[in-house]
Structures are given as C-alpha cells and as structure tokens.
Write a protein that holds these residues in place. Sequence first.
Motif, PDB file in Angstrom:
ATOM      1  N   VAL A   3      33.454  52.174  57.082  1.00  0.00           N
ATOM      2  CA  VAL A   3      33.069  51.193  56.062  1.00  0.00           C
ATOM      3  C   VAL A   3      33.919  49.946  56.228  1.00  0.00           C
ATOM      4  O   VAL A   3      35.097  50.024  56.581  1.00  0.00           O
ATOM      5  N   ARG A   4      33.319  48.809  55.961  1.00  0.00           N
ATOM      6  CA  ARG A   4      34.112  47.594  55.775  1.00  0.00           C
ATOM      7  C   ARG A   4      33.933  47.184  54.327  1.00  0.00           C
ATOM      8  O   ARG A   4      32.931  47.507  53.690  1.00  0.00           O
ATOM      9  N   PHE A   5      34.937  46.481  53.796  1.00  0.00           N
ATOM     10  CA  PHE A   5      34.877  46.140  52.376  1.00  0.00           C
ATOM     11  C   PHE A   5      35.654  44.865  52.115  1.00  0.00           C
ATOM     12  O   PHE A   5      36.462  44.410  52.922  1.00  0.00           O
ATOM     13  N   ALA A   6      35.390  44.303  50.946  1.00  0.00           N
ATOM     14  CA  ALA A   6      36.182  43.199  50.400  1.00  0.00           C
ATOM     15  C   ALA A   6      36.209  43.381  48.892  1.00  0.00           C
ATOM     16  O   ALA A   6      35.248  43.868  48.294  1.00  0.00           O
ATOM     17  N   TYR A   7      37.349  43.019  48.307  1.00  0.00           N
ATOM     18  CA  TYR A   7      37.425  43.034  46.850  1.00  0.00           C
ATOM     19  C   TYR A   7      38.248  41.851  46.384  1.00  0.00           C
ATOM     20  O   TYR A   7      39.091  41.332  47.117  1.00  0.00           O
ATOM     21  N   GLU A   8      37.937  41.393  45.188  1.00  0.00           N
ATOM     22  CA  GLU A   8      38.662  40.285  44.578  1.00  0.00           C
ATOM     23  C   GLU A   8      39.387  40.794  43.344  1.00  0.00           C
ATOM     24  O   GLU A   8      38.894  41.672  42.634  1.00  0.00           O
ATOM     25  N   TRP A   9      40.561  40.212  43.120  1.00  0.00           N
ATOM     26  CA  TRP A   9      41.412  40.621  42.010  1.00  0.00           C
ATOM     27  C   TRP A   9      42.447  39.539  41.773  1.00  0.00           C
ATOM     28  O   TRP A   9      42.605  38.631  42.592  1.00  0.00           O
ATOM     29  N   HIS A  10      43.134  39.635  40.636  1.00  0.00           N
ATOM     30  CA  HIS A  10      44.249  38.721  40.396  1.00  0.00           C
ATOM     31  C   HIS A  10      45.446  39.517  39.915  1.00  0.00           C
ATOM     32  O   HIS A  10      45.320  40.626  39.379  1.00  0.00           O
ATOM     33  N   ASP A  11      46.621  38.922  40.116  1.00  0.00           N
ATOM     34  CA  ASP A  11      47.847  39.556  39.644  1.00  0.00           C
ATOM     35  C   ASP A  11      48.143  39.098  38.222  1.00  0.00           C
ATOM     36  O   ASP A  11      47.394  38.289  37.641  1.00  0.00           O
ATOM     37  N   ASP A  12      49.242  39.585  37.656  1.00  0.00           N
ATOM     38  CA  ASP A  12      49.556  39.243  36.265  1.00  0.00           C
ATOM     39  C   ASP A  12      50.017  37.800  36.096  1.00  0.00           C
ATOM     40  O   ASP A  12      50.132  37.313  34.978  1.00  0.00           O
ATOM     41  N   ALA A  13      50.241  37.084  37.218  1.00  0.00           N
ATOM     42  CA  ALA A  13      50.579  35.661  37.148  1.00  0.00           C
ATOM     43  C   ALA A  13      49.330  34.782  37.283  1.00  0.00           C
ATOM     44  O   ALA A  13      49.431  33.559  37.242  1.00  0.00           O
ATOM     45  N   GLY A  14      48.148  35.404  37.451  1.00  0.00           N
ATOM     46  CA  GLY A  14      46.907  34.647  37.554  1.00  0.00           C
ATOM     47  C   GLY A  14      46.538  34.225  38.962  1.00  0.00           C
ATOM     48  O   GLY A  14      45.590  33.469  39.143  1.00  0.00           O
ATOM     49  N   ASN A  15      47.260  34.693  39.964  1.00  0.00           N
ATOM     50  CA  ASN A  15      46.938  34.390  41.356  1.00  0.00           C
ATOM     51  C   ASN A  15      45.779  35.277  41.814  1.00  0.00           C
ATOM     52  O   ASN A  15      45.840  36.504  41.674  1.00  0.00           O
ATOM     53  N   TRP A  16      44.740  34.647  42.378  1.00  0.00           N
ATOM     54  CA  TRP A  16      43.566  35.383  42.843  1.00  0.00           C
ATOM     55  C   TRP A  16      43.706  35.716  44.322  1.00  0.00           C
ATOM     56  O   TRP A  16      44.233  34.925  45.104  1.00  0.00           O
ATOM     57  N   PHE A  17      43.172  36.867  44.683  1.00  0.00           N
ATOM     58  CA  PHE A  17      43.191  37.352  46.057  1.00  0.00           C
ATOM     59  C   PHE A  17      41.828  37.902  46.426  1.00  0.00           C
ATOM     60  O   PHE A  17      41.103  38.415  45.580  1.00  0.00           O
ATOM     61  N   LEU A  42      44.192  43.266  38.850  1.00  0.00           N
ATOM     62  CA  LEU A  42      43.431  43.040  37.619  1.00  0.00           C
ATOM     63  C   LEU A  42      42.067  42.426  37.908  1.00  0.00           C
ATOM     64  O   LEU A  42      41.893  41.678  38.871  1.00  0.00           O
ATOM     65  N   ASP A  43      41.094  42.721  37.049  1.00  0.00           N
ATOM     66  CA  ASP A  43      39.717  42.226  37.179  1.00  0.00           C
ATOM     67  C   ASP A  43      39.147  42.508  38.571  1.00  0.00           C
ATOM     68  O   ASP A  43      38.456  41.686  39.177  1.00  0.00           O
ATOM     69  N   TYR A  44      39.424  43.699  39.044  1.00  0.00           N
ATOM     70  CA  TYR A  44      39.044  44.196  40.372  1.00  0.00           C
ATOM     71  C   TYR A  44      37.526  44.316  40.497  1.00  0.00           C
ATOM     72  O   TYR A  44      36.875  44.944  39.658  1.00  0.00           O
ATOM     73  N   ARG A  45      36.972  43.723  41.563  1.00  0.00           N
ATOM     74  CA  ARG A  45      35.550  43.836  41.891  1.00  0.00           C
ATOM     75  C   ARG A  45      35.438  44.053  43.393  1.00  0.00           C
ATOM     76  O   ARG A  45      35.982  43.271  44.169  1.00  0.00           O
ATOM     77  N   LEU A  46      34.690  45.074  43.795  1.00  0.00           N
ATOM     78  CA  LEU A  46      34.641  45.550  45.174  1.00  0.00           C
ATOM     79  C   LEU A  46      33.216  45.581  45.707  1.00  0.00           C
ATOM     80  O   LEU A  46      32.284  45.953  44.979  1.00  0.00           O
ATOM     81  N   ILE A  47      33.066  45.224  46.983  1.00  0.00           N
ATOM     82  CA  ILE A  47      31.813  45.437  47.707  1.00  0.00           C
ATOM     83  C   ILE A  47      32.147  46.195  48.987  1.00  0.00           C
ATOM     84  O   ILE A  47      33.042  45.793  49.742  1.00  0.00           O
ATOM     85  N   LYS A  48      31.418  47.283  49.234  1.00  0.00           N
ATOM     86  CA  LYS A  48      31.556  48.063  50.463  1.00  0.00           C
ATOM     87  C   LYS A  48      30.258  47.938  51.263  1.00  0.00           C
ATOM     88  O   LYS A  48      29.184  47.765  50.687  1.00  0.00           O
TER      89      LYS A  48
END
Length: 155
Positions: A87-101, A69-75
């Motif tokens: 390519v190398r990349f990173a993206y941030e997101w959270h699960d339905d419990a609100g944990n961010w990754f 959820l709320d996925y945002r990506l940079i490549k």
Amino acid sequence: MDSKPPLPPFTADTATQKVRMAEDAWNSRDPDRVVQVYTEDSRWRNRAEFPVGRGQIREFLQRKWTKELDYRLIKELWAFADNRIAVRFAYEWHDDAGNWFRSYGNENWEFNEYGLMQRRFASINDLLIKADDRLFHWPLGRRPDDHAGLSELGL
C-alpha cells in the motif's frame, strides 16, 4: 479464531476492499477498533518503533493520535500476491502548535489464513505544509466515497 474477510489469497477486488477497510478503520482514530484486525502477536515496524502484539499496537496508536491531530488518511493499493498487500498512503495532520504536515508512506502487509494482519512494515516521511496547501478536507472520520484518492490528487 476470529475471521476478518476478505481472506487470502487476494484478488484485485478483495485487496482493494481490504485497503479501504484499513483506511476507514484508521480514519476512525479508534485504537480499540483498529487493533481488532491484527493477530494477537502481530509484529510491526513503524518508523523507528517495533510494537509486537495488540497491546503494544494499541499503545502506539493512542500516542500517535494524541500527537497527530485532525488526522485524515488516504490509502491506495500498490500491489498484492497471495497473502500479502503493498500500500502507499498519505495523511494530513497538525501538531499542538498548529503546524500542518502531510505524511507520505508505504506499507507491506502479511495476513494469516483468517484475514488478520500478522506483519506490517511501514516507511513514512513527514512534509511540513501550509494550511492552505491541505488537500484532505472532509469531516473527521471516513473519507467520502466521492473524495479523490491519491492518484487523482497527484500525490
């Protein structure tokens, strides 16, 4: 057959453009838009999944963005030659419990002569982060042109 410029063989400029176009498409979180840049029989390795063809890729992306959820990506372009781009990349997101990754990864892409991706190999690792440690804060959708990239963010 449809063509998706820029076409191989790639230059530094056209490879960079192809990477940004891919980032923009993935940040749309629209599986129907994203699958249009792959061949009908495109083959993937994404973590431990191996979708083949646009239908399976679409299903994969639908599951992905239901979970991430709320996925945002940079490549960022890493390397290129002829019809291939790394390519190398990173993206941030959270699960339905609100944990961010923050998920970090590398992709290797191979294109046909029409600029459609025929093979994609992705290796990805997920890091649990605190909400305060997030770095990708733009509104959902395309990353603004003036937003820092991976190198500028020290990622």
